[in-house]
Structures are given as structure tokens and as C-alpha cells.
Write a protein that holds these residues in place. Sequence first.
Motif, PDB file in Angstrom:
ATOM      1  N   LYS A   1       0.844  -1.199   0.000  1.00  0.00           N
ATOM      2  CA  LYS A   1       0.000   0.000   0.000  1.00  0.00           C
ATOM      3  C   LYS A   1       0.878   1.248   0.000  1.00  0.00           C
ATOM      4  CE  LYS A   1      -3.576  -2.417   2.650  1.00  0.00           C
ATOM      5  NZ  LYS A   1      -4.320  -2.452   3.939  1.00  0.00           N
TER       6      LYS A   1
ATOM      7  N   ALA B   1       2.192   1.866  -3.405  1.00  0.00           N
ATOM      8  CA  ALA B   1       1.166   2.490  -4.249  1.00  0.00           C
ATOM      9  C   ALA B   1       1.154   4.002  -4.037  1.00  0.00           C
ATOM     10  CB  ALA B   1      -0.207   1.896  -3.942  1.00  0.00           C
TER      11      ALA B   1
ATOM     12  N   ASN C   1      -2.453   3.516 -13.098  1.00  0.00           N
ATOM     13  CA  ASN C   1      -1.914   2.189 -12.790  1.00  0.00           C
ATOM     14  C   ASN C   1      -2.595   1.081 -13.594  1.00  0.00           C
ATOM     15  OD1 ASN C   1      -4.061   3.134 -10.826  1.00  0.00           O
ATOM     16  ND2 ASN C   1      -4.107   0.935 -10.397  1.00  0.00           N
TER      17      ASN C   1
ATOM     18  N   CYS D   1       3.620  -0.995 -10.497  1.00  0.00           N
ATOM     19  CA  CYS D   1       2.168  -1.041 -10.307  1.00  0.00           C
ATOM     20  C   CYS D   1       1.692  -2.470 -10.031  1.00  0.00           C
ATOM     21  CB  CYS D   1       1.455  -0.484 -11.535  1.00  0.00           C
ATOM     22  SG  CYS D   1       1.634   1.313 -11.721  1.00  0.00           S
TER      23      CYS D   1
ATOM     24  N   ALA E   1       2.467  -3.180  -6.351  1.00  0.00           N
ATOM     25  CA  ALA E   1       1.723  -2.381  -5.370  1.00  0.00           C
ATOM     26  C   ALA E   1       0.312  -2.907  -5.150  1.00  0.00           C
ATOM     27  CB  ALA E   1       1.677  -0.926  -5.821  1.00  0.00           C
TER      28      ALA E   1
ATOM     29  N   TRP F   1      -3.362  -1.715  -4.835  1.00  0.00           N
ATOM     30  CA  TRP F   1      -4.196  -0.564  -5.169  1.00  0.00           C
ATOM     31  C   TRP F   1      -5.610  -0.684  -4.609  1.00  0.00           C
ATOM     32  CZ3 TRP F   1      -1.708   3.452  -7.307  1.00  0.00           C
ATOM     33  CH2 TRP F   1      -0.463   3.196  -7.911  1.00  0.00           C
TER      34      TRP F   1
ATOM     35  N   LYS G   1      -5.599   2.441   0.248  1.00  0.00           N
ATOM     36  CA  LYS G   1      -4.387   3.154   0.642  1.00  0.00           C
ATOM     37  C   LYS G   1      -3.937   2.693   2.021  1.00  0.00           C
ATOM     38  CE  LYS G   1      -3.978   5.793  -2.955  1.00  0.00           C
ATOM     39  NZ  LYS G   1      -5.043   5.172  -3.717  1.00  0.00           N
TER      40      LYS G   1
END
Length: 209
Positions: free
Chosen positions: A79, A82, A100, A135, A138, A140, A143
Motif C-alpha cells: 500500500k 502504491a 496504474n 504497479c 503495489a 491498489w 491506501k
Amino acid sequence: MALATSYLVATNKLDDIFNALLSAKAPSSLTTGFLKTLGFTSSNDALYVRLFKDLGLIDSSNVPTEKYFRFLDQAESKKVIAECIEEAYSDLFALNKKANELSEADVKGKFKTLTQGTKEDNIINLMAKTFKALCDYADWTSKSSIKPPDTPETKTTKSQEPSVEVPIIAGHKKGINPSLHYNIEIHLPETRDTAVYDAIFKSLKEHLF
């Protein structure tokens, strides 16, 4: 606004390097020498140092930042990455809030526009591959739950909106208008002259009724 221009020649080690950082003690300085102690000795691996700077994980002196320490919490790692991506590529996200999710070809096109033709095609291709690899790593879906302290602007809620208190009148019930009663006490002087009393009551009649 910002657009990270760092890139990796090969992205196949990205997950391995992130996982190695999570397993290692935070360094006082994240350098190519530190990466070598983790087993990443290739000259291509050295490119990660600049990438980490662009992501805000280390500062200009290679010292780990607050984001790096947040990243070390494995429940938050992806997170945090991201968030780092959104900040490092904020120019791209300004063009598309879901950058992303763009295809690699679309990312290349956006990078060409944002760099105004100052980067060669092969560099743009590597930048796009690096962005997509980040991406993919991460998370998404949401958050990071770790947020900076609220500012006075972010603390306003509905519960803090101004309210008006309506005074309650004792004895008042819904749908019934309250009525007022006055009790007036008059202390009459002691006298046998009835004219005095007549004058007093005449005055009361004129002024009160």
C-alpha cells in the motif's frame, strides 16, 4: 507535480529486492554496497538506488525516509508503494486517475507527451516497463491505513457543523401556545378617605386595562 524518470533495464528482480529489504535491518544508508550484501551484485541492480530515490523511500543522501520505515511493516508494504508511485508519477496520474491500470503502450504514449520528446524511445520503453512492474507489485485496493496527523482543514465533520439550540419553555407542549399570567400586588395606604382609593383604582384602570 512530478514524473520519475528512473528506470530498470530488467524488472524480473523487483519483487525479490523488495522482499529482501523487508527481511533485512534498515540500513543507515541504502547504497549499491548495501544491495550487494543482500546478494544483488549485478550492475543493473545498482539502478534500484535511483528508483528508490524517485519513489521517496530514500533521500538524496541515500538515507531511508519515513516512507521506507512504513514500507517495512509488511501489512502496509504494498500500500505504501502504491502511495509512492502516485507521488513519483503525479504528472501521469494528473492525466489519468487510474494510470496504474493503463496498458504499457498507453503509458509509453503518456510518457512521450510528458517528457516532450526529450527522451529516446528505448528510454521511454524502459520507463514504462518499470512503471508497470511497480504497479503490479503495489496494492491498489486501498491506501495505507497509516496516515499523517489530521490538519485543522481535514478535521471538519458533520458533527462539527454549527448547530442552533432552541430554548425550551417550561410547560410548553408541541402544538400548544404558552400563555402568560401576571399577578399584581397593590399595597394600599391606610386612610379613611375613599377618594384616595378611587384615584388609585382609576389610575390602574387607565394604565393596565
